[in-house]
Design a protein around this motif. Structure first.
Motif, PDB file in Angstrom:
ATOM      1  N   GLY A  87       0.828  -1.145   0.035  1.00 31.36           N
ATOM      2  CA  GLY A  87       0.058  -0.024  -0.066  1.00 31.36           C
ATOM      3  C   GLY A  87       0.910   1.387   0.084  1.00 31.36           C
ATOM      4  O   GLY A  87       0.430   2.391  -0.637  1.00 31.36           O
ATOM      5  N   PHE A  88       1.792   1.424   0.710  1.00 30.69           N
ATOM      6  CA  PHE A  88       2.672   2.470   0.949  1.00 30.69           C
ATOM      7  C   PHE A  88       3.566   2.760  -0.256  1.00 30.69           C
ATOM      8  O   PHE A  88       4.136   3.817  -0.329  1.00 30.69           O
ATOM      9  N   VAL A  89       3.719   1.908  -0.993  1.00 29.37           N
ATOM     10  CA  VAL A  89       4.467   2.039  -2.499  1.00 29.37           C
ATOM     11  C   VAL A  89       3.621   2.622  -3.495  1.00 29.37           C
ATOM     12  O   VAL A  89       4.028   3.439  -4.166  1.00 29.37           O
ATOM     13  N   GLU A  90       2.524   2.491  -3.497  1.00 29.95           N
ATOM     14  CA  GLU A  90       1.575   3.345  -4.283  1.00 29.95           C
ATOM     15  C   GLU A  90       1.675   4.720  -4.652  1.00 29.95           C
ATOM     16  O   GLU A  90       1.299   5.049  -5.719  1.00 29.95           O
ATOM     17  N   ASP A  91       2.029   5.381  -3.458  1.00 33.64           N
ATOM     18  CA  ASP A  91       1.866   6.706  -3.333  1.00 33.64           C
ATOM     19  C   ASP A  91       3.438   7.440  -3.730  1.00 33.64           C
ATOM     20  O   ASP A  91       3.437   8.614  -3.830  1.00 33.64           O
ATOM     21  N   ASN A  92       4.448   6.706  -4.073  1.00 32.84           N
ATOM     22  CA  ASN A  92       5.612   7.070  -4.509  1.00 32.84           C
ATOM     23  C   ASN A  92       5.984   7.072  -5.944  1.00 32.84           C
ATOM     24  O   ASN A  92       5.063   6.316  -6.666  1.00 32.84           O
ATOM     25  N   ARG A  93       7.279   7.504  -6.200  1.00 28.66           N
ATOM     26  CA  ARG A  93       7.562   7.505  -7.777  1.00 28.66           C
ATOM     27  C   ARG A  93       7.980   6.156  -8.264  1.00 28.66           C
ATOM     28  O   ARG A  93       8.083   5.843  -9.240  1.00 28.66           O
ATOM     29  N   LEU A  94       8.061   5.110  -7.156  1.00 24.66           N
ATOM     30  CA  LEU A  94       8.660   3.773  -7.744  1.00 24.66           C
ATOM     31  C   LEU A  94       7.082   3.129  -8.216  1.00 24.66           C
ATOM     32  O   LEU A  94       7.148   2.206  -9.125  1.00 24.66           O
ATOM     33  N   ASP A  95       6.200   3.565  -7.946  1.00 23.82           N
ATOM     34  CA  ASP A  95       4.844   2.773  -8.614  1.00 23.82           C
ATOM     35  C   ASP A  95       4.650   2.993  -9.850  1.00 23.82           C
ATOM     36  O   ASP A  95       4.276   1.823 -10.407  1.00 23.82           O
TER      37      ASP A  95
ATOM     38  N   CYS B 212      16.607   4.041   7.539  1.00 22.93           N
ATOM     39  CA  CYS B 212      17.671   4.820   6.765  1.00 22.93           C
ATOM     40  C   CYS B 212      17.159   6.051   5.941  1.00 22.93           C
ATOM     41  O   CYS B 212      16.038   6.089   5.369  1.00 22.93           O
ATOM     42  N   THR B 213      18.021   6.925   5.836  1.00 23.38           N
ATOM     43  CA  THR B 213      17.753   8.204   5.376  1.00 23.38           C
ATOM     44  C   THR B 213      17.979   8.105   3.747  1.00 23.38           C
ATOM     45  O   THR B 213      18.555   7.304   3.130  1.00 23.38           O
ATOM     46  N   GLY B 214      17.188   8.900   3.114  1.00 21.36           N
ATOM     47  CA  GLY B 214      17.115   9.171   1.717  1.00 21.36           C
ATOM     48  C   GLY B 214      16.388   7.935   0.850  1.00 21.36           C
ATOM     49  O   GLY B 214      15.426   7.443   1.572  1.00 21.36           O
ATOM     50  N   GLY B 215      16.586   8.070  -0.103  1.00 16.34           N
ATOM     51  CA  GLY B 215      15.759   7.086  -1.228  1.00 16.34           C
ATOM     52  C   GLY B 215      14.371   7.685  -1.732  1.00 16.34           C
ATOM     53  O   GLY B 215      13.882   8.713  -1.212  1.00 16.34           O
ATOM     54  N   ALA B 216      13.648   6.817  -2.248  1.00 15.36           N
ATOM     55  CA  ALA B 216      12.339   7.194  -2.767  1.00 15.36           C
ATOM     56  C   ALA B 216      11.486   7.589  -1.687  1.00 15.36           C
ATOM     57  O   ALA B 216      10.407   8.337  -1.622  1.00 15.36           O
ATOM     58  N   PHE B 217      11.233   6.936  -0.448  1.00 14.25           N
ATOM     59  CA  PHE B 217      10.436   7.226   0.696  1.00 14.25           C
ATOM     60  C   PHE B 217      10.815   8.451   1.325  1.00 14.25           C
ATOM     61  O   PHE B 217      10.160   9.050   2.125  1.00 14.25           O
ATOM     62  N   ASN B 218      12.105   9.073   1.092  1.00 22.34           N
ATOM     63  CA  ASN B 218      12.462  10.671   1.249  1.00 22.34           C
ATOM     64  C   ASN B 218      12.449  10.823   2.949  1.00 22.34           C
ATOM     65  O   ASN B 218      12.253  11.334   3.447  1.00 22.34           O
TER      66      ASN B 218
ATOM     67  N   ALA C  83      10.567  -0.845   2.488  1.00 20.86           N
ATOM     68  CA  ALA C  83      10.240  -1.677   1.219  1.00 20.86           C
ATOM     69  C   ALA C  83      10.607  -0.991   0.029  1.00 20.86           C
ATOM     70  O   ALA C  83      10.922  -1.190  -0.996  1.00 20.86           O
ATOM     71  N   SER C  84      10.148   0.603   0.176  1.00 23.69           N
ATOM     72  CA  SER C  84      10.341   1.359  -0.875  1.00 23.69           C
ATOM     73  C   SER C  84      11.883   1.716  -1.392  1.00 23.69           C
ATOM     74  O   SER C  84      12.205   1.470  -2.510  1.00 23.69           O
TER      75      SER C  84
ATOM     76  N   ALA D 166      14.387  -0.626  -0.541  1.00 26.25           N
ATOM     77  CA  ALA D 166      14.634  -1.880  -1.135  1.00 26.25           C
ATOM     78  C   ALA D 166      14.260  -1.908  -2.564  1.00 26.25           C
ATOM     79  O   ALA D 166      15.062  -2.564  -3.365  1.00 26.25           O
ATOM     80  N   LEU D 167      12.990  -1.714  -2.914  1.00 28.33           N
ATOM     81  CA  LEU D 167      12.706  -1.665  -4.446  1.00 28.33           C
ATOM     82  C   LEU D 167      13.502  -0.965  -5.251  1.00 28.33           C
ATOM     83  O   LEU D 167      13.882  -1.331  -6.422  1.00 28.33           O
ATOM     84  N   GLU D 168      13.681   0.417  -4.611  1.00 31.46           N
ATOM     85  CA  GLU D 168      14.515   1.191  -5.661  1.00 31.46           C
ATOM     86  C   GLU D 168      15.737   0.764  -5.747  1.00 31.46           C
ATOM     87  O   GLU D 168      16.317   0.797  -7.059  1.00 31.46           O
ATOM     88  N   LEU D 169      16.492   0.355  -4.789  1.00 32.76           N
ATOM     89  CA  LEU D 169      17.711  -0.464  -4.810  1.00 32.76           C
ATOM     90  C   LEU D 169      17.761  -1.497  -5.890  1.00 32.76           C
ATOM     91  O   LEU D 169      18.890  -1.722  -6.454  1.00 32.76           O
ATOM     92  N   SER D 170      16.629  -2.272  -5.829  1.00 38.18           N
ATOM     93  CA  SER D 170      16.761  -3.492  -6.699  1.00 38.18           C
ATOM     94  C   SER D 170      16.710  -3.213  -8.306  1.00 38.18           C
ATOM     95  O   SER D 170      17.151  -3.626  -9.028  1.00 38.18           O
ATOM     96  N   PHE D 171      15.870  -2.120  -8.599  1.00 34.92           N
ATOM     97  CA  PHE D 171      15.748  -1.530  -9.975  1.00 34.92           C
ATOM     98  C   PHE D 171      17.116  -0.987 -10.558  1.00 34.92           C
ATOM     99  O   PHE D 171      17.354  -1.145 -11.556  1.00 34.92           O
TER     100      PHE D 171
END
Length: 450
Positions: free
Chosen positions: A186-194, A402-408, A428-429, A431-436
């Motif tokens: 759910g919380f991934v849907e509102d960021n730029r990873l979606d 952890c600071t930074g990343g898509a979750f800001n 999760a956000s 980790a997903l950003e890192l995997s891409f």
């Protein structure tokens, strides 16, 4: 020294608790030794075969999960979310990076943690350090910090419950690629990873529809099920010894507390108890190696832990830090490669990038984590070696550690959901950003080696 499952007791050992009641400890060890194994020798051999493919550059290892599992925060939803984000990461790496992914969780046994000091002092009160829920409790009191053998029993039963749920998720339809759209947290849907995640899901759905139109059976178990293995640091040797079993088919010893076990940076002494104990079991073994590791030390570990030079047996997990890896790792890797050892090289970009904020939170910066991963891949590229895996402390929940990343996440927002028992985890956000980003690196790596 002749190996048997208790011969480690005659050697120097580090990072162990001091139990006040040795009779109670012996009773717990005896009880554990009679309980069913948590994993089975056949599963361990399957993982070793999969890791052999990674060692040969035919697959990629994704290893991740909690810094330290908790008794109090144990829930089906947390396990489901961690499994779900692992699936998402694996799909991103497979589809974009073009390699099958071996999925190994830091789960169902990751309860014990090494500490920099045996004691912690607050306001003049000195107590034993918290070493994980399998040993003592986080609360700062004499009662809570006293090591309790019976906590090993609770860790065993929680691990059994976790494994039961993971096997159900892996084999019961949850991992079905036809359901990839429902994996979104759910919380991934509102960021730029979606958008990227949605595009990936659409591409896979179209590919499945094309395969079906061509008459290919898309209900094949390979598309509807997955293999998911477990791992943890084999730190608490009384627990590990009690769960070591002899395989009835081969007569070999297996550590049946998890599929893969690893030795930490603080306990990798070549003549010490941890290396000796793990040298005698047939599981795939990992070894964390920090910035001071030398090529001769790695080769000595190979001789002790993988004397037959078997692919899939030994995973060297590099954890040097973003500012150190480019200086220290190339020379070490170059010298080890000359010896022709079968080593799975993976990167732990978490531990070498830990800092403390001005208000006392331990954290890790996402850009530093990504920088170490990029350096690791590039160093392997330059030396003609293969960067086989990544080892992450991460959560499937929307923690802010952890600071930074898509979750800001910023230093100011760390307090929002800082829930770790020990060290900061990617959410999760992140980790997903890192995997891409890692998938893009691996795709580039493959092209440069064609």
């Amino acid at each position: 020294m002749t190996w048997n499952k208790d011969s480690w007791r005659n050697l120097n050992i580090k990072q162990q608790p001091t139990y006040p009641d040795l009779d109670e400890l012996k009773k717990v060890e005896d009880r554990l030794s009679k309980l069913p194994p948590l994993v089975f020798a056949g599963e361990v051999r399957s993982l070793k075969a999969d890791l052999a493919k990674v060692t040969r550059g035919e697959a990629f290892l994704l290893q991740g999960g909690d810094c330290a599992e908790s008794f109090s925060n144990f829930s089906a939803n947390s396990i489901k979310n961690m499994f779900k984000v692992s699936l998402q990461m694996a799909v991103a790496l497979t589809f974009a990076g073009g390699l099958p992914v071996v999925k190994v969780g830091r789960v169902a046994g990751q309860f014990a943690k090494p500490r920099s000091s045996d004691f912690e002092e607050i306001d003049g009160v000195k107590l034993p350090s918290y070493r994980g829920d399998i040993i003592n409790d986080l609360e700062f009191s004499a009662k809570a910090r006293t090591p309790k053998p019976e906590k090993m029993i609770e860790a065993y039963f929680q691990s059994a419950s976790t494994l039961n749920l993971l096997r159900a998720f892996a084999r019961g339809g949850f991992a079905n690629l036809h359901e990839i759209h429902s994996w979104n947290l759910g919380f991934v849907e509102d960021n730029r990873l979606d958008e990227r995640l949605s595009h990936l899901a659409d591409d896979i759905t179209r590919a499945l529809e094309f395969m079906k139109a061509c008459g290919i059976d898309t209900e094949n178990p390979a598309l509807n099920e997955t293999k998911f293995y477990t791992s943890h640091e084999a730190l608490l040797l009384p627990y590990e010894e009690a769960l070591t079993r002899v395989d009835s088919l081969t007569g070999d010893y297996y550590g049946c507390s998890g599929h893969m076990l690893w030795i930490g940076e603080r306990t990798r002494g070549i003549d010490d108890a941890h290396v000796h104990f793990l040298s005698g079991i047939k599981n795939p073994i990992g070894v964390k190696t920090g910035p001071t590791i030398t090529s001769s030390e790695i080769l000595a570990l190979c001789d002790k832990l993988n004397p037959k030079n078997e692919a899939g047996r030994l995973n060297i997990i590099v954890r040097m830090g973003a500012e150190t890896i480019e200086k220290n790792f190339p020379k070490v890797l170059k010298e080890v490669l000359k010896e022709g050892r079968e080593i799975l090289w993976s990167i732990d970009p978490m531990h070498g990038n830990t800092i403390k904020t001005s208000v006392g939170y331990k954290t890790r910066d996402f850009d530093a984590i990504l920088s170490e991963v990029k350096s690791f891949v590039e160093i392997h590229r330059s030396l003609g070696s293969y960067p086989g895996g990544i080892h992450l402390e991460m959560s499937g929940d929307d923690v802010t550690e952890c600071t930074g990343g898509a979750f800001n996440v910023t230093e100011k927002t760390l307090a929002d959901r800082y829930e770790t028992q020990c060290d900061p985890r990617l959410n999760a956000s992140q980790a997903l950003e890192l995997s891409f980003m890692l998938a893009d690196l691996l795709k580039s790596f493959k092209k440069s080696n064609l």
